[in-house]
Design a protein around this motif. Structure first.
Motif, PDB file in Angstrom:
ATOM      1  N   TYR A   1      -0.713   4.576  -8.949  1.00 43.13           N
ATOM      2  CA  TYR A   1      -0.172   3.327  -9.543  1.00 43.13           C
ATOM      3  C   TYR A   1      -0.911   3.650 -10.932  1.00 43.13           C
ATOM      4  O   TYR A   1      -0.487   3.977 -11.866  1.00 43.13           O
ATOM      5  N   ALA A   2      -2.245   3.530 -10.693  1.00 43.57           N
ATOM      6  CA  ALA A   2      -3.076   3.930 -11.989  1.00 43.57           C
ATOM      7  C   ALA A   2      -2.266   5.034 -12.895  1.00 43.57           C
ATOM      8  O   ALA A   2      -2.845   4.609 -14.511  1.00 43.57           O
TER       9      ALA A   2
ATOM     10  N   ARG B   1       0.833   4.491 -14.293  1.00 43.74           N
ATOM     11  CA  ARG B   1       1.387   3.157 -15.568  1.00 43.74           C
ATOM     12  C   ARG B   1       0.780   3.932 -16.815  1.00 43.74           C
ATOM     13  O   ARG B   1       1.372   3.652 -17.634  1.00 43.74           O
TER      14      ARG B   1
ATOM     15  N   TRP C   1       1.778   2.162  -3.916  1.00 43.92           N
ATOM     16  CA  TRP C   1       1.590   1.652  -5.367  1.00 43.92           C
ATOM     17  C   TRP C   1       1.755  -0.216  -5.227  1.00 43.92           C
ATOM     18  O   TRP C   1       0.831  -0.429  -6.087  1.00 43.92           O
TER      19      TRP C   1
ATOM     20  N   SER D   1      -1.939  -1.613  -6.817  1.00 44.05           N
ATOM     21  CA  SER D   1      -1.888  -2.567  -7.898  1.00 44.05           C
ATOM     22  C   SER D   1      -1.360  -4.010  -7.862  1.00 44.05           C
ATOM     23  O   SER D   1      -2.004  -5.104  -8.518  1.00 44.05           O
TER      24      SER D   1
END
Length: 221
Positions: A4-5, A8, A200, A204
């Motif tokens: 996810y990081a 993003r 994800w 998150s």
């Protein structure tokens, strides 16, 4: 698969922090589970008529749709007769497409069946676990009328479910992220999509709806 990081970071590189937040979905004012079944029928109908058509035209005509279909009253539309269909096909307040008009009656049957099984259609659809969103999409496709693909997915989001939507941009991002290779239509691909969104979300703490928009922002328009 990208984290996810990582994804993003790619979205922020394209949109900026403020730009990314600007495209995020607004939290629903009303949860889908708290909607009335007539509003679910109304939104299903709106999305069906918008599919392959100019969305603005449908929005502008929508008060006429509400009048023509009796506020999307479940009982009244369940009784749609051949005479009612003929009247709708002459009604200039709506878009006069016979197959789409008939989905109103067909989706009344679908929603009524859910209501008998679960107390209300809203309770069934609105409380569906998002960890099995793909299962909900399959239900709409199998038992609803013209609710497969993004038509039903947009309706769910509009009605207050924070689900992901498999738009072209989201599918492109899923390919870029290493989740799938190609379309998100096969059962195996959809299982991978669901697993990725679940992972994800766990990473998150974000909703599937926000992750969906973030993915779309991470790839070229």
């Amino acid at each position: 698969m990208k984290t996810y990081a990582e994804l993003r970071e790619m979205a922020v590189a394209r949109k900026g922090e403020d730009g990314l937040e600007a495209v995020m979905p607004v939290p629903p004012a009303i949860r889908m589970a708290d909607q009335s079944d007539d509003r679910i029928l109304a939104d299903f109908t709106k999305r069906v008529f918008q599919a392959g058509f100019n969305w603005t035209v449908i929005e502008n005509k929508w008060p006429g749709f509400e009048e023509a279909f009796h506020g999307f009253d479940i009982g009244r539309n369940a009784m749609m007769s051949d005479e009612d269909l003929d009247a709708h096909l002459r009604d200039t307040r709506i878009v006069r497409n016979a197959q789409k008009i008939l989905t109103v009656r067909d989706n009344v049957v679908f929603l009524s069946d859910l209501a008998r099984e679960h107390g209300s259609a809203a309770a069934c659809l609105g409380n569906w676990p998002l960890e099995d969103t793909i299962g909900l999409f399959a239900l709409l496709k199998a038992r609803g009328a013209r609710l497969g693909g993004v038509t039903g997915q947009y309706a769910l989001r509009s009605l207050g479910l924070e689900n992901f939507i498999l738009t072209k941009s989201v599918v492109a991002a899923l390919n870029m992220a290493g989740v799938i290779d190609g379309a998100a239509t096969s059962k195996s691909a959809q299982a991978k999509v669901q697993a990725a969104f679940n992972q994800w979300a766990a990473e998150s703490g974000e909703s599937h709806a926000r992750i969906s928009r973030m993915l779309a922002a991470a790839v070229p328009d």
